[in-house]
Design an enzyme around this catalytic site. Sequence first.
Site, PDB file in Angstrom:
ATOM      1  N   GLY A  57      -6.950  11.516  -0.680  1.00 47.41           N
ATOM      2  CA  GLY A  57      -7.990  10.492  -0.565  1.00 47.41           C
ATOM      3  C   GLY A  57      -7.721   9.220  -1.360  1.00 47.41           C
TER       4      GLY A  57
ATOM      5  CG  PHE B 214       1.804 -10.426   4.726  1.00 50.98           C
ATOM      6  CD1 PHE B 214       0.890  -9.549   4.147  1.00 50.98           C
ATOM      7  CD2 PHE B 214       1.522 -10.911   5.992  1.00 50.98           C
ATOM      8  CE1 PHE B 214      -0.290  -9.186   4.802  1.00 50.98           C
ATOM      9  CE2 PHE B 214       0.350 -10.564   6.663  1.00 50.98           C
ATOM     10  CZ  PHE B 214      -0.546  -9.700   6.063  1.00 50.98           C
TER      11      PHE B 214
ATOM     12  CE1 TYR C 278      -3.554   0.602   5.484  1.00 50.80           C
ATOM     13  CE2 TYR C 278      -1.679   0.617   6.979  1.00 50.80           C
ATOM     14  CZ  TYR C 278      -2.177   0.636   5.703  1.00 50.80           C
ATOM     15  OH  TYR C 278      -1.332   0.691   4.632  1.00 50.80           O
TER      16      TYR C 278
ATOM     17  CB  VAL D  11      -0.886   0.029   1.264  1.00 46.07           C
ATOM     18  CG1 VAL D  11      -1.681   1.325   1.336  1.00 46.07           C
ATOM     19  CG2 VAL D  11      -1.812  -1.174   1.291  1.00 46.07           C
TER      20      VAL D  11
ATOM     21  CD  GLU E 225       3.611   6.991   9.624  1.00 48.38           C
ATOM     22  OE1 GLU E 225       2.992   7.841  10.279  1.00 48.38           O
ATOM     23  OE2 GLU E 225       4.078   7.186   8.501  1.00 48.38           O
TER      24      GLU E 225
HETATM   25  C1  COA Z   1       0.223   6.178   4.242  1.00 53.55           C
HETATM   26  C2  COA Z   1      -0.194   6.600   2.826  1.00 53.55           C
HETATM   27  C3  COA Z   1      -0.514   5.358   2.021  1.00 53.55           C
HETATM   28  C4  COA Z   1      -1.441   7.493   2.930  1.00 53.55           C
HETATM   29  O1  COA Z   1      -1.982   7.729   1.631  1.00 53.55           O
HETATM   30  P1  COA Z   1      -2.883   9.014   1.297  1.00 53.55           P
HETATM   31  O2  COA Z   1      -3.436   8.827  -0.065  1.00 53.55           O
HETATM   32  O3  COA Z   1      -2.128  10.242   1.586  1.00 53.55           O
HETATM   33  O4  COA Z   1      -4.060   8.881   2.350  1.00 53.55           O
HETATM   34  P2  COA Z   1      -5.530   9.519   2.197  1.00 53.55           P
HETATM   35  O5  COA Z   1      -5.391  10.896   1.610  1.00 53.55           O
HETATM   36  O6  COA Z   1      -6.467   8.608   1.496  1.00 53.55           O
HETATM   37  O7  COA Z   1      -5.922   9.605   3.719  1.00 53.55           O
HETATM   38  C5  COA Z   1      -6.938   8.807   4.278  1.00 53.55           C
HETATM   39  C6  COA Z   1      -6.966   9.128   5.745  1.00 53.55           C
HETATM   40  O8  COA Z   1      -5.791   8.599   6.363  1.00 53.55           O
HETATM   41  C7  COA Z   1      -5.103   9.646   7.083  1.00 53.55           C
HETATM   42  N1  COA Z   1      -3.664   9.365   6.981  1.00 53.55           N
HETATM   43  C8  COA Z   1      -2.946   9.274   5.860  1.00 53.55           C
HETATM   44  N2  COA Z   1      -1.682   8.987   6.167  1.00 53.55           N
HETATM   45  C9  COA Z   1      -1.592   8.902   7.505  1.00 53.55           C
HETATM   46  C10 COA Z   1      -0.538   8.626   8.415  1.00 53.55           C
HETATM   47  N3  COA Z   1       0.698   8.382   8.000  1.00 53.55           N
HETATM   48  N4  COA Z   1      -0.831   8.603   9.740  1.00 53.55           N
HETATM   49  C11 COA Z   1      -2.077   8.844  10.187  1.00 53.55           C
HETATM   50  N5  COA Z   1      -3.125   9.115   9.340  1.00 53.55           N
HETATM   51  C12 COA Z   1      -2.870   9.136   8.027  1.00 53.55           C
HETATM   52  C13 COA Z   1      -5.532  10.915   6.388  1.00 53.55           C
HETATM   53  O9  COA Z   1      -5.374  12.014   7.242  1.00 53.55           O
HETATM   54  C14 COA Z   1      -6.979  10.626   6.047  1.00 53.55           C
HETATM   55  O10 COA Z   1      -7.764  10.795   7.222  1.00 53.55           O
HETATM   56  P3  COA Z   1      -9.323  11.199   7.144  1.00 53.55           P
HETATM   57  O11 COA Z   1     -10.002  10.122   6.385  1.00 53.55           O
HETATM   58  O12 COA Z   1      -9.711  11.264   8.570  1.00 53.55           O
HETATM   59  O13 COA Z   1      -9.362  12.508   6.431  1.00 53.55           O
HETATM   60  C15 COA Z   1       0.931   7.416   2.137  1.00 53.55           C
HETATM   61  O14 COA Z   1       1.270   8.495   2.949  1.00 53.55           O
HETATM   62  C16 COA Z   1       2.178   6.601   1.813  1.00 53.55           C
HETATM   63  O15 COA Z   1       2.253   6.030   0.742  1.00 53.55           O
HETATM   64  N6  COA Z   1       3.188   6.540   2.726  1.00 53.55           N
HETATM   65  C17 COA Z   1       4.451   5.835   2.477  1.00 53.55           C
HETATM   66  C18 COA Z   1       4.256   4.332   2.345  1.00 53.55           C
HETATM   67  C19 COA Z   1       3.496   3.763   3.523  1.00 53.55           C
HETATM   68  O16 COA Z   1       3.754   4.063   4.663  1.00 53.55           O
HETATM   69  N7  COA Z   1       2.505   2.904   3.205  1.00 53.55           N
HETATM   70  C20 COA Z   1       1.722   2.208   4.194  1.00 53.55           C
HETATM   71  C21 COA Z   1       2.322   0.862   4.292  1.00 53.55           C
HETATM   72  S1  COA Z   1       1.620  -0.147   5.505  1.00 53.55           S
END
Ligand code: COA
Length: 408
Positions: free
Chosen positions: A96, A408, A127, A86, A123
């Site tokens: 979003g 995984f 989720y 992800v 983090e």
């Molecule tokens: C984490 C990640 C996937 C978030 O993607 P994103 O498209 O920015 O997330 P969205 O805009 O859809 O946000 C959805 C919700 O999650 C929250 N959110 C996003 N990243 C977050 C984080 N790191 N910590 C806490 N909340 C987070 C947003 O504030 C939003 O909250 P809301 O629904 O209350 O408004 C992105 O920052 C990323 O790719 N990070 C690096 C790779 C990673 O860590 N992936 C996860 C692997 S397990």
Amino acid sequence: MTDAIEHLVLRPVTAAEYTAWFSAVSRQFGEDVHEDDIAAYRDVTKLDRTLAVFDGDEIVATATIDSFDMTLPGGRQAPCAGVTAVGVRTTHRRQGLLRRMMLRQLADIRERDEPLAALLASESGIYGRFGYGPSTPTLTLAIDRPWARLARPVEPGGIRLLDADTALAELPAVYERVQRSQPGMLTRTPARWQLWLGRDPDHYRDGYSARYHALLGDRGYVVYRLKDDWRDNAPAGRLRVLELVAADPEAAAALWQYCFSVDLVATVEAEMRPADEPLVHLLVEPLRLRVGAGEPLYTRLVSVPDALRTRAYAAAGSLVFDVRDDACPWNAGRWRLEATPDGATCEPTQASADLSLDVVELATAYLGGVRFSRLARARRLDAHTGDALATADAMFATDPLPWNPFSF
Ligand SMILES: CC(C)(COP(=O)(O)OP(=O)(O)OC[C@H]1O[C@@H](n2cnc3c(N)ncnc32)[C@H](O)[C@@H]1OP(=O)(O)O)[C@@H](O)C(=O)NCCC(=O)NCCS
């Protein structure tokens, strides 16, 4: 099949797009793209379960699902969608895209009748809003070797060191035997074993050696790496346990004792150990064991009634849960769980609730790794009847505690 987000398109990738998709995953995690990883992961990646967000021709967000079965308390296996890869490109974050991918996945998982989903999170804050709760806490452990002595030493012997090919042939049977009765443990397909033990590239090693595989008959194994180091003219090496799986307590003790016997090692360290890891009680000097919080497996009840009726319960009882679930509205409402020694039922009800909680708390407590009363003390749920927490704790109790040993 496609889902337009203004000009962005969300869909699975084709075989021709797989390399670009995998490269996007690597970059989103800040990793270099390695050709051999692209090929290796191809065998575990089901293209129809991938997701990519396309901005024109470019992939700007990714996710996929690997199919596992999870052992539930009582020993039944339930299909579990393993969410992974992800990520969202830095330029497209906080618009979003994660939300769109998560909701699309949950709909897909429901369509396939998988009652559970699970993931490991970079983090913890990410989720929960999608209903994933930390159901299987784990520990990180470290001990300096002079203190690593067992109170009841095991007769040494019987352990063989295997090369990678032999390990690939012999370890899965031991793992499967343990997996079948260990709550929270996921099945590993041959492709996943191949991905794990079939290769050992330098960029996986973190400055440590190639893997060693030590097998104790059909009773257990430990996979580990060594780091050679010297300080002040003395050996200061490290032994990092990657996975230690044992079918009985004596085998576990023998494998730890083996780790503690490796020469030139000053410190033995391990991650993702079970929350009820017996090592602390094996040691003469338990206070020398450094214990920290490890990565939990986050679990999601995609179908609350199916998940609740599939596991077994430690005590008979009846509870009405009032469940909030914004991401999977089909779970929201009141459910009556009735557990008897012959099995459990879970049906919608109009009766008043014993416990009100978000589905994330139900997921956290589901496998018995975190008690309802503890979540209540953390103000994570509300109990409406005097004995609701005691009843829920007694019904959901699990021994051993749930454990998942791998990422995984
Ligand atoms: C984490 C990640 C996937 C978030 O993607 P994103 O498209 O920015 O997330 P969205 O805009 O859809 O946000 C959805 C919700 O999650 C929250 N959110 C996003 N990243 C977050 C984080 N790191 N910590 C806490 N909340 C987070 C947003 O504030 C939003 O909250 P809301 O629904 O209350 O408004 C992105 O920052 C990323 O790719 N990070 C690096 C790779 C990673 O860590 N992936 C996860 C692997 S397990």
